[in-house]
Design a protein around this motif. Structure first.
Motif, PDB file in Angstrom:
ATOM      1  N   ALA A   1       1.048  -7.348   0.114  1.00  0.00           N
ATOM      2  CA  ALA A   1      -0.570  -6.884  -0.227  1.00  0.00           C
ATOM      3  C   ALA A   1      -1.400  -8.227  -0.585  1.00  0.00           C
ATOM      4  O   ALA A   1      -2.761  -8.019  -0.341  1.00  0.00           O
TER       5      ALA A   1
ATOM      6  N   VAL B   1       6.333  -4.927  -1.986  1.00  0.00           N
ATOM      7  CA  VAL B   1       4.941  -4.154  -1.423  1.00  0.00           C
ATOM      8  C   VAL B   1       3.825  -5.057  -2.089  1.00  0.00           C
ATOM      9  O   VAL B   1       2.768  -5.262  -1.138  1.00  0.00           O
TER      10      VAL B   1
ATOM     11  N   CYS C   1      -2.172   2.688   0.599  1.00  0.00           N
ATOM     12  CA  CYS C   1      -0.968   1.850   1.628  1.00  0.00           C
ATOM     13  C   CYS C   1       0.070   1.451   0.871  1.00  0.00           C
ATOM     14  O   CYS C   1       1.145   1.801   1.117  1.00  0.00           O
ATOM     15  N   ASN C   2      -0.149   1.042  -0.414  1.00  0.00           N
ATOM     16  CA  ASN C   2       1.016   0.549  -0.963  1.00  0.00           C
ATOM     17  C   ASN C   2       1.818   1.823  -1.858  1.00  0.00           C
ATOM     18  O   ASN C   2       3.110   1.693  -1.780  1.00  0.00           O
TER      19      ASN C   2
ATOM     20  N   VAL D   1      -7.773  -6.529  -4.541  1.00  0.00           N
ATOM     21  CA  VAL D   1      -7.399  -7.575  -3.283  1.00  0.00           C
ATOM     22  C   VAL D   1      -8.738  -7.425  -2.430  1.00  0.00           C
ATOM     23  O   VAL D   1      -8.857  -8.843  -2.322  1.00  0.00           O
TER      24      VAL D   1
ATOM     25  N   GLY E   1      -3.096  -3.136   1.430  1.00  0.00           N
ATOM     26  CA  GLY E   1      -2.930  -3.532  -0.027  1.00  0.00           C
ATOM     27  C   GLY E   1      -3.630  -2.620  -0.835  1.00  0.00           C
ATOM     28  O   GLY E   1      -3.465  -2.602  -2.250  1.00  0.00           O
ATOM     29  N   GLY E   2      -4.545  -1.601  -0.467  1.00  0.00           N
ATOM     30  CA  GLY E   2      -5.065  -0.461  -1.246  1.00  0.00           C
ATOM     31  C   GLY E   2      -3.789   0.442  -1.678  1.00  0.00           C
ATOM     32  O   GLY E   2      -2.615   0.521  -1.288  1.00  0.00           O
ATOM     33  N   THR E   3      -4.224   1.326  -2.770  1.00  0.00           N
ATOM     34  CA  THR E   3      -3.258   2.207  -3.329  1.00  0.00           C
ATOM     35  C   THR E   3      -2.670   3.155  -2.287  1.00  0.00           C
ATOM     36  O   THR E   3      -1.555   3.375  -2.360  1.00  0.00           O
TER      37      THR E   3
ATOM     38  N   HIS F   1      -4.304  -3.442  -5.963  1.00  0.00           N
ATOM     39  CA  HIS F   1      -4.666  -2.347  -5.117  1.00  0.00           C
ATOM     40  C   HIS F   1      -6.167  -2.805  -4.479  1.00  0.00           C
ATOM     41  O   HIS F   1      -6.532  -3.904  -4.568  1.00  0.00           O
ATOM     42  N   GLY F   2      -6.698  -1.999  -3.678  1.00  0.00           N
ATOM     43  CA  GLY F   2      -7.810  -2.283  -2.859  1.00  0.00           C
ATOM     44  C   GLY F   2      -9.070  -3.030  -3.695  1.00  0.00           C
ATOM     45  O   GLY F   2      -9.227  -4.281  -3.193  1.00  0.00           O
TER      46      GLY F   2
ATOM     47  N   ALA G   1       4.007   2.680   1.284  1.00  0.00           N
ATOM     48  CA  ALA G   1       4.958   1.716   1.712  1.00  0.00           C
ATOM     49  C   ALA G   1       6.160   1.872   0.831  1.00  0.00           C
ATOM     50  O   ALA G   1       7.506   1.707   1.169  1.00  0.00           O
ATOM     51  N   LEU G   2       6.008   2.625  -0.575  1.00  0.00           N
ATOM     52  CA  LEU G   2       7.319   2.618  -1.208  1.00  0.00           C
ATOM     53  C   LEU G   2       8.064   3.930  -0.639  1.00  0.00           C
ATOM     54  O   LEU G   2       9.139   4.103  -1.146  1.00  0.00           O
TER      55      LEU G   2
END
Lengths: 164, 141
Positions: free
Chosen positions: A51, A47, B73-74, A19, B69-71, A15-16, B77-78
């Protein structure tokens, strides 16, 4: 250069924070997400692939395959993400040995008490971490690089989180 | 009209909603949700599901998230599909553009393309702005 392996417990997995902060900070070359749900869900794996920075090799494996995955490929710096304390214990059972366990994010849930804003633990999880501390190595809460709380176990076997 | 959900870390989404409505006034089918420390991925997923269920539009939803890539966003995306599109790394100009354009396009994917291009174009520096207007750079000497 010696191989370094960082094991991080983080329910949000990739996660953020990981990353944006941990991957560059640790100069991670290889990232392994050891999580049964993620490994069995192609959409979740996709996903995470989207990322992760291009410079990092990613694998998403079930917890029971973690030790094998580590042995299969070598990298200078590896970050392993595991969802919770019980999965970390399962990774040990599968044959992975490590001497430092970092808690990044363990979410609040019934039966868990607050340790920090980002880490909540049940008695069972604390017992498991105490065993790891006594038998295997260091246990630290480190949600951000600047934070570090170490688990100490006193003579009565009671846990204490100390800032050093 | 396409529904808009802004989904960020902390209170950024609520702040962005407040800021956007200062400029374009109160907006229907516009929801702000945020994640906090101590929440697990299931809780975050449930939070988004509730916001999607609350949205009354028939033309789909664009979920605008703060960080690739943050929570948020992820998690979004699902849930992507025909009726749900995701954008990551939005800004105030791109949010305003989305609110003002969402009645003019037919589906969330088209809106996302338009808005992401707009967002890319609307970030600049003071020096670039001065140059664009044919002025000299300020003398720092």
């Amino acid at each position: 250069m010696a191989e370094s392996i960082h094991v991080r417990i983080d329910n949000r997995l990739l996660h953020g924070q990981v990353v944006q902060y941990w991957i560059p900070f640790l100069e991670v070359e290889r990232l392994i997400i050891a999580d049964d749900e993620a490994a069995n869900n192609p959409a979740m794996s996709a996903v995470y692939r989207m990322a992760v920075p291009e410079t990092v090799t990613l694998s998403v494996v079930p917890v029971s395959d973690l030790a094998r995955e580590i042995r299969a490929n070598k990298a200078t710096t590896t970050l392993i993400l595991i969802s919770d304390v019980s999965d970390a214990a399962r990774a040990q059972v599968s044959g992975l040995s490590f001497d430092r366990l970092v808690l990044g994010n363990v979410h609040a849930a019934p039966g868990r008490t607050r340790i920090t804003d980002s880490v909540y633990l049940s008695q069972e999880e604390i017992d498991s971490l105490v065993r790891f501390r006594l038998n295997d190595g260091k246990v630290e809460i480190q949600t951000f690089p600047g934070e570090r709380l170490q688990l100490e176990v006193d003579n009565n076997g009671d846990p204490k989180w100390s800032r050093r | 009209m396409i529904g808009i959900i802004v989904f960020c870390h902390g209170t950024m989404a609520q702040g962005m909603k407040h800021a956007a409505e200062m400029i374009v006034g109160p907006q229907p089918d516009f929801t702000a949700i945020g994640i906090e420390p101590g929440q697990g991925r299931q809780q975050v997923s449930d939070l988004l599901d509730a916001a999607i269920a609350d949205n009354n539009t028939d033309n789909g939803i664009l979920v605008m998230t703060d960080l690739v890539g943050g929570t948020p966003c992820n998690t979004t995306a699902l849930k992507m599909g025909k009726d749900i599109e995701m954008l990551a790394g939005f800004s105030l100009p791109s949010l305003i553009k989305a609110l003002l354009s969402r009645s003019e396009v037919s589906d969330p994917r088209e809106l996302a393309d338009l808005v992401s291009e707009y967002g890319r174009q609307h970030m600049t520096t003071g020096t670039e702005m001065l140059r664009a207007h044919g002025r000299q750079e300020p003398d720092h000497g």
